[in-house]
Design an enzyme around this catalytic site. Structure first.
Site, mmCIF file in Angstrom:
data_model
loop_
_atom_site.group_PDB
_atom_site.id
_atom_site.type_symbol
_atom_site.label_atom_id
_atom_site.label_comp_id
_atom_site.label_asym_id
_atom_site.label_seq_id
_atom_site.Cartn_x
_atom_site.Cartn_y
_atom_site.Cartn_z
ATOM 1 N N HIS A 124 0.880 -1.109 -0.096
ATOM 2 C CA HIS A 124 0.035 -0.118 -0.057
ATOM 3 C C HIS A 124 0.775 1.281 0.081
ATOM 4 C CE1 HIS A 124 -3.657 -2.173 0.416
ATOM 5 N NE2 HIS A 124 -3.342 -2.640 1.322
ATOM 6 N N ASP A 161 -6.271 -8.943 -1.354
ATOM 7 C CA ASP A 161 -6.348 -8.519 -0.169
ATOM 8 C C ASP A 161 -8.061 -8.150 -0.249
ATOM 9 O OD1 ASP A 161 -6.312 -5.991 -0.368
ATOM 10 O OD2 ASP A 161 -4.695 -5.594 0.972
ATOM 11 N N HIS A 163 -9.563 -5.372 0.146
ATOM 12 C CA HIS A 163 -10.163 -4.016 -0.410
ATOM 13 C C HIS A 163 -9.276 -3.664 -1.576
ATOM 14 C CE1 HIS A 163 -6.402 -2.351 1.225
ATOM 15 N NE2 HIS A 163 -6.625 -2.876 2.578
#
Length: 166
Positions: A124, A161, A163
């Site tokens: 991320h 994952d 989201h």
């Protein structure tokens, strides 16, 4: 025979904040399951190596790298989801390096595929911001390394994952 490698180092368990949802128990559970089912002995254990700063710079700014190193020295929170402890910078650098080593092992034919059990997680973080539990973006760095150092033209990253990924 299809050889599968795995990367794991106990340093990843030391990156820990009480009550945080991303926990060392995730890796402990995976390793225990692989051991219990007899799978671990069938896998090739890969070396856990530290990434070089130049590897981190493939994706991240110098200022982010310095920020993470400093935040780790004082056990600081980067944002509401992302923290550091004194071991965090070392664990994050080893997580990136282990992913790079696994990629090299696949490309050089030592193994056919690899699974990297690393923490802190890394998919991320953006070039200039750690986020979503991630200090560095292990996946983006590994993809950039593959394109810049291994003469690959494209790399597919499949984010599965909970989201939508960054």
């Amino acid at each position: 025979m299809h050889k599968v490698g795995y990367s794991y180092d106990p340093i990843y368990l030391e990156h820990y904040a009480p009550d945080h949802p991303e926990r060392p128990e995730r890796l402990k559970a995976i390793m225990n399951h692989l051991e219990k089912k007899g799978v671990l002995k069938e896998l090739v254990q890969l070396s856990s190596l530290d990434a070089k700063t130049d590897n981190l710079r493939l994706v991240h700014s110098n200022s982010l790298i310095e920020q993470i190193e400093h935040a780790s020295s004082i056990s600081d929170w980067i944002d509401g989801d992302t923290y550091t402890k004194p071991i965090s910078y070392k664990a994050a650098v080893k997580a990136v390096g282990s992913c790079l080593y696994a990629l090299d092992a696949v490309i050089n034919g030592k193994i056919n595929s690899a699974f990297c059990l690393v923490r802190p997680p890394g998919h991320h973080a953006t070039p200039s911001q750690s986020m979503g539990f991630c200090l560095f973006n292990n996946l983006a760095i590994t993809a950039a390394y593959a394109i810049n150092n291994l003469d690959l033209e494209r790399v597919a990253i499949i984010d599965f994952d909970v989201h939508h990924g960054n």
